[in-house]
Scaffold this motif. Structure first.
Motif, short mmCIF file in Angstrom:
data_model
loop_
_atom_site.label_atom_id
_atom_site.label_comp_id
_atom_site.label_asym_id
_atom_site.label_seq_id
_atom_site.Cartn_x
_atom_site.Cartn_y
_atom_site.Cartn_z
N LEU A 131 38.94 -20.73 37.59
CA LEU A 131 40.32 -21.22 37.60
C LEU A 131 40.51 -22.29 36.52
N GLY A 132 41.59 -22.14 35.75
CA GLY A 132 41.95 -23.16 34.77
C GLY A 132 41.16 -23.14 33.48
N SER A 133 40.38 -22.08 33.23
CA SER A 133 39.50 -22.05 32.06
C SER A 133 40.22 -22.33 30.75
N PHE A 134 41.40 -21.72 30.58
CA PHE A 134 42.13 -21.86 29.32
C PHE A 134 43.47 -22.54 29.52
N SER A 135 43.57 -23.36 30.54
CA SER A 135 44.87 -23.97 30.88
C SER A 135 45.26 -25.04 29.87
N ASN A 136 46.48 -24.95 29.41
CA ASN A 136 47.04 -25.97 28.52
C ASN A 136 48.19 -26.71 29.20
N SER A 137 48.53 -26.26 30.42
CA SER A 137 49.54 -26.93 31.22
C SER A 137 49.11 -26.85 32.67
N ILE A 138 49.72 -27.66 33.52
CA ILE A 138 49.38 -27.67 34.94
C ILE A 138 49.57 -26.29 35.55
N TYR A 139 50.61 -25.59 35.12
CA TYR A 139 50.91 -24.29 35.72
C TYR A 139 49.84 -23.26 35.39
N LEU A 371 37.39 -30.48 31.10
CA LEU A 371 38.20 -30.26 32.30
C LEU A 371 39.45 -29.47 31.97
N SER A 372 39.96 -28.75 32.97
CA SER A 372 41.20 -28.01 32.81
C SER A 372 42.37 -28.99 32.78
N ALA A 373 43.58 -28.45 32.68
CA ALA A 373 44.77 -29.29 32.53
C ALA A 373 45.02 -30.19 33.73
N ASP A 374 44.42 -29.85 34.89
CA ASP A 374 44.62 -30.70 36.07
C ASP A 374 43.53 -31.76 36.23
#
Length: 429
Positions: A131-139, A371-374
């Motif tokens: 989860l969140g591997s490539f996240s650039n925003s919270i969503y 860390l991811s975006a969160d």
């Protein structure tokens, strides 16, 4: 538990998206595949929850996967330095792959070379989902990048995504069972990665049964001859969402029972199996994160209220002690004699998470690129670092395993002619 979490005034914009995820976390995660269990196997799971999952939860998750996904998210993650260091096409794999698969399949798990592993599977929570591997925003944190999961993803190669399956593929290109793409647990692309976002420690037995069922029903599997590697890691959601709402003594007792039953179920149903059990992380590490932006501070209180809200700050040390007791239970159960009685089954307790410290940046703050975006889940670079540490633990003898992690691909332990086997309690001497 849900109403306590959701009344946090800090949990604003994200709450409408996270409700489907949190709704099933009150006592036990209820993924879609639980509908295939008999009533006896679903003891304690309310039927209305199952109906909710079947009719609403999966469609919502599938829709979010599609809507939140940006075609450029991986490129942006690379620009933001949240992906592993680029490996040139001409770079050779750190280990020689000669003689790393036995000429004749071994009959003992204590003589298992990396290339002898035919099937790979994974049990866990959102960390094992990727989860969140490539996240650039919270969503974008909500996107399940299962194909790059450090324990169960096999998308691409080790040069692109350092994962345990991608490492083992170098020794056995015919390895199968790893996930690919952004598949949910209910979808074909998940294969033998049955990890579920939001899973609690008590959910281990449900996921174990699902994994065994998938392996047994897969026509590619030679159940009695193929060697299987299953990586298991759980804990963070229990620590974040249950320690402050549940009886901690009961939590520990239930966890011990579920852990024992899960191991025994695998032992009795999957011949030729090695389990990688990754020790729980004491989330004291996230309490000490520094330099987090305000958005992360707000979201983290909703993700982990037991440890990160002021309401329970006076009990923080008590919760840290309970997390250490979880580790003690894991060591006790994995070392039980019943799991050392046959030559075709072993549990390897992997310890790089025991005293894990988070890397710092040049400003002596937590390096948020891992860390991811969160600021709670890991980025792809963080998952690559974890995969490297897990692999090294596998090759280190019992009693001398690392209890921390280091930068991905800076230290990579290889099998040698002298020590060609994955280390177990029996061959470590």
């Amino acid at each position: 538990m849900l109403h306590r979490v959701m009344t946090l005034d800090t949990f604003t914009t994200l709450c409408c998206i996270m409700i489907p995820v949190v709704i099933v976390q009150s006592n036990s995660l209820v993924p879609a595949w639980m509908n295939r269990f008999t009533d006896d196997e679903m003891t304690g799971v309310p039927k209305h929850i199952l109906e909710l999952q079947d009719k609403h939860f999966y469609p919502v998750r599938r829709t979010l996967q599609v809507l939140l996904k940006s075609s450029n998210r991986r490129s942006f993650a690379e620009i933001n330095q949240k992906t592993q260091t680029r490996v040139f096409h001409s770079t050779n794999f750190p280990c020689t792959t000669n003689s790393t698969r036995s000429l004749i399949r071994p009959s003992s798990v204590h003589q298992l070379r990396p290339g002898d592993i035919d099937i790979i599977g994974s049990i866990g929570d959102s960390l094992s989902v990727g989860l969140g591997s490539f996240s650039n925003s919270i969503y974008e944190v909500l996107i399940e990048s299962r194909g790059v999961s450090w324990t169960g993803g096999g998308e691409g190669t080790w040069k692109q995504y350092l994962t345990l399956p991608n490492i083992i593929k170098m020794f056995n290109p015919k390895l199968f069972g790893y996930a690919y793409g952004d598949a949910l647990a209910e979808e074909r692309g998940s294969q033998f990665n049955v990890a579920e976002t939001g899973a609690l420690s008590v959910d281990i037995f449900f996921m174990t049964k699902e994994l065994v069922k998938r392996i047994k029903n897969d026509k590619r599997v030679n159940l009695n001859d193929d060697w299987k590697l299953i990586t298991i890691m759980l804990g963070p959601n229990t620590f974040c969402l249950q320690l402050c709402y549940e009886d901690n003594i009961k939590l520990l007792k239930t966890y011990k029972e579920k852990l024992y039953n899960s191991f025994l179920y695998i032992k009795n149903n999957l011949p030729r199996t090695m389990i990688n059990f990754v020790m729980s992380i004491n989330l004291n590490v996230i309490i000490n994160f520094t330099g987090k932006p305000l958005s992360c501070q707000i979201i983290n209180r909703g993700e982990c209220p037991c440890l990160l809200t002021l309401q329970y700050k006076n009990k923080q040390q008590d919760y840290i002690n309970v997390m250490e007791q979880f580790k003690m239970i894991e060591k006790e159960v994995t070392e039980m004699e019943v799991f050392r009685s046959t030559e075709d089954f072993v549990i390897n307790l992997q310890t790089f998470t025991k005293n894990i410290m988070f890397p710092l940046n040049k400003f002596n703050k937590t390096d948020l690129t891992y860390l991811s975006a969160d600021c709670f889940h890991l980025s792809q670079k963080g998952y690559a670092r974890a995969a490297n540490a897990l692999w090294n633990n596998m090759m280190q003898p019992v009693g001398k395993k690392s209890v921390n992690w280091s930068k991905e691909l800076d230290g990579f332990i290889c099998p040698t002619d002298e020590w060609p086997y994955i280390r177990t309690w029996k061959n470590s001497n």
